[in-house]
Design a protein around this motif. Sequence first.
Motif, PDB file in Angstrom:
ATOM      1  N   PRO A 178       0.812  -1.227   0.000  1.00  0.00           N
ATOM      2  CA  PRO A 178       0.000   0.000   0.000  1.00  0.00           C
ATOM      3  C   PRO A 178       0.843   1.275   0.000  1.00  0.00           C
ATOM      4  O   PRO A 178       0.456   2.256  -0.621  1.00  0.00           O
ATOM      5  N   GLU A 179       2.003   1.268   0.675  1.00  0.00           N
ATOM      6  CA  GLU A 179       2.794   2.515   0.739  1.00  0.00           C
ATOM      7  C   GLU A 179       3.290   2.946  -0.641  1.00  0.00           C
ATOM      8  O   GLU A 179       3.563   4.123  -0.864  1.00  0.00           O
ATOM      9  N   THR A 180       3.378   2.000  -1.570  1.00  0.00           N
ATOM     10  CA  THR A 180       3.857   2.341  -2.915  1.00  0.00           C
ATOM     11  C   THR A 180       2.799   3.109  -3.709  1.00  0.00           C
ATOM     12  O   THR A 180       3.113   3.752  -4.713  1.00  0.00           O
ATOM     13  N   PHE A 212      11.513   7.977  -6.375  1.00  0.00           N
ATOM     14  CA  PHE A 212      11.712   6.582  -5.975  1.00  0.00           C
ATOM     15  C   PHE A 212      11.322   6.367  -4.523  1.00  0.00           C
ATOM     16  O   PHE A 212      11.311   7.293  -3.711  1.00  0.00           O
ATOM     17  N   GLU A 213      10.992   5.102  -4.233  1.00  0.00           N
ATOM     18  CA  GLU A 213      10.666   4.704  -2.856  1.00  0.00           C
ATOM     19  C   GLU A 213      11.951   4.304  -2.139  1.00  0.00           C
ATOM     20  O   GLU A 213      12.906   3.840  -2.765  1.00  0.00           O
ATOM     21  N   HIS A 214      11.964   4.510  -0.812  1.00  0.00           N
ATOM     22  CA  HIS A 214      13.127   4.077  -0.020  1.00  0.00           C
ATOM     23  C   HIS A 214      12.652   3.584   1.336  1.00  0.00           C
ATOM     24  O   HIS A 214      11.462   3.668   1.669  1.00  0.00           O
ATOM     25  N   GLY A 215      13.594   3.096   2.140  1.00  0.00           N
ATOM     26  CA  GLY A 215      13.252   2.550   3.454  1.00  0.00           C
ATOM     27  C   GLY A 215      12.842   3.636   4.436  1.00  0.00           C
ATOM     28  O   GLY A 215      13.156   4.820   4.246  1.00  0.00           O
ATOM     29  N   TYR A 216      12.161   3.230   5.503  1.00  0.00           N
ATOM     30  CA  TYR A 216      11.609   4.183   6.480  1.00  0.00           C
ATOM     31  C   TYR A 216      12.687   5.046   7.141  1.00  0.00           C
ATOM     32  O   TYR A 216      12.420   6.157   7.591  1.00  0.00           O
ATOM     33  N   ASP A 217      13.941   4.539   7.161  1.00  0.00           N
ATOM     34  CA  ASP A 217      15.021   5.283   7.825  1.00  0.00           C
ATOM     35  C   ASP A 217      16.026   5.868   6.820  1.00  0.00           C
ATOM     36  O   ASP A 217      17.128   6.255   7.192  1.00  0.00           O
ATOM     37  N   GLN A 218      15.656   5.899   5.536  1.00  0.00           N
ATOM     38  CA  GLN A 218      16.598   6.376   4.512  1.00  0.00           C
ATOM     39  C   GLN A 218      16.219   7.743   3.944  1.00  0.00           C
ATOM     40  O   GLN A 218      16.795   8.194   2.956  1.00  0.00           O
ATOM     41  N   GLY A 219      15.237   8.408   4.572  1.00  0.00           N
ATOM     42  CA  GLY A 219      14.755   9.688   4.047  1.00  0.00           C
ATOM     43  C   GLY A 219      15.858  10.734   3.979  1.00  0.00           C
ATOM     44  O   GLY A 219      16.081  11.353   2.939  1.00  0.00           O
ATOM     45  N   LEU A 272       1.499   6.803   4.762  1.00  0.00           N
ATOM     46  CA  LEU A 272       0.355   6.869   5.676  1.00  0.00           C
ATOM     47  C   LEU A 272       0.736   6.489   7.103  1.00  0.00           C
ATOM     48  O   LEU A 272       0.074   6.881   8.063  1.00  0.00           O
ATOM     49  N   ALA A 273       1.832   5.739   7.247  1.00  0.00           N
ATOM     50  CA  ALA A 273       2.288   5.363   8.583  1.00  0.00           C
ATOM     51  C   ALA A 273       3.179   6.442   9.198  1.00  0.00           C
ATOM     52  O   ALA A 273       3.666   6.291  10.322  1.00  0.00           O
ATOM     53  N   GLY A 274       3.400   7.537   8.442  1.00  0.00           N
ATOM     54  CA  GLY A 274       4.206   8.640   8.965  1.00  0.00           C
ATOM     55  C   GLY A 274       5.697   8.492   8.703  1.00  0.00           C
ATOM     56  O   GLY A 274       6.504   9.286   9.206  1.00  0.00           O
ATOM     57  N   HIS A 275       6.095   7.505   7.881  1.00  0.00           N
ATOM     58  CA  HIS A 275       7.515   7.324   7.580  1.00  0.00           C
ATOM     59  C   HIS A 275       7.890   8.047   6.287  1.00  0.00           C
ATOM     60  O   HIS A 275       7.132   7.959   5.308  1.00  0.00           O
ATOM     61  N   PRO A 276       9.079   8.712   6.261  1.00  0.00           N
ATOM     62  CA  PRO A 276       9.570   9.203   4.968  1.00  0.00           C
ATOM     63  C   PRO A 276       9.649   8.010   4.025  1.00  0.00           C
ATOM     64  O   PRO A 276      10.176   6.955   4.410  1.00  0.00           O
ATOM     65  N   ARG A 277       9.112   8.104   2.832  1.00  0.00           N
ATOM     66  CA  ARG A 277       8.987   6.899   1.996  1.00  0.00           C
ATOM     67  C   ARG A 277       9.374   7.125   0.540  1.00  0.00           C
ATOM     68  O   ARG A 277       9.786   6.199  -0.161  1.00  0.00           O
ATOM     69  N   VAL A 278       9.211   8.374   0.076  1.00  0.00           N
ATOM     70  CA  VAL A 278       9.528   8.674  -1.321  1.00  0.00           C
ATOM     71  C   VAL A 278      10.453   9.877  -1.376  1.00  0.00           C
ATOM     72  O   VAL A 278      10.247  10.852  -0.641  1.00  0.00           O
ATOM     73  N   CYS A 279      11.461   9.815  -2.235  1.00  0.00           N
ATOM     74  CA  CYS A 279      12.335  10.957  -2.450  1.00  0.00           C
ATOM     75  C   CYS A 279      12.283  11.305  -3.935  1.00  0.00           C
ATOM     76  O   CYS A 279      12.134  10.409  -4.774  1.00  0.00           O
TER      77      CYS A 279
END
Length: 276
Positions: free
Chosen positions: A87-89, A233-240, A261-268
Amino acid sequence: MSTWREMMVASGLPLNEARLLAAHAAGRARSWMLAHDDEEAAKDALDAAHTAFVRRRAGEPVAYILGEREFYSLMFAVTPAVLIPRPETELLVDLVLERLPLHGSLIDIGTGSGAIAVAVAHARPDVEVWACDISMEALAVAQSNSRRHGTGIRFVQSDLLATFTSPALAGKRFDVIVSNPPYIAEGDAHLSTGDLRFEPHAALASGTDGLTLIRRLAAEAPAHLKPAGWLLFEHGYDQGGICHSLLQSMEYKEVFTNIDLAGHPRVCAGRTANLT
Ligand code: GLN
């Protein structure tokens, strides 16, 4: 004889999972199973459901047992050759759709099931959509999903953008390059948990810090972007933070990070300079 409900409860699985698997085994929709679970099941359907329950109890992802997963309100065929769409994608698709010019062009790098490319092409028939993957098996799944949704995507086998020497793509530049690349660190404990154990390693892990392919993607993209074209692009929750700094340290402008939606940095994302 037992009713569907009795056998779903006896499966020991969460009821919503058991219902999805049982409905699939019965050749029915989930909604049918919700309304009819007090009925006795035919032997063939019960046997098929039992087999599915055994696979699920052994940890196999529901999506692989069902052979499909919904993404962006479309059903996608999935096999163990491709990552299961998450879903995050969908956030990545939203951000791409906001940026695609009318009659623009896009390539999805490492398309896997084709989820991103097909969702974009389905929403925007005016756009010329390309998709590539290093895996021929993945490309076959993506092609079947493109056919299923009637999208005329062009597929090429490619290791990121490195082998864009094929005549079809020689000198080709896009308005948007999008990717959900592998970004988990090799050896990350996460890889030996849950669904990830069954998914293709090459679609998940990327070097000791998870960033090997993201670095390559950022370096290779500008040569294939039009002026003012976007890389997202998408990246990991701790790679923002690190992805944001990476794009800023290169030739990208208007760099931003988006939160899922979970509040994590996800796309750069960032774009190449304009011509003027
Ligand atoms: N988001 C996935 C996960 O951590 C990984 C997907 C990917 O590597 N692109 O479960």
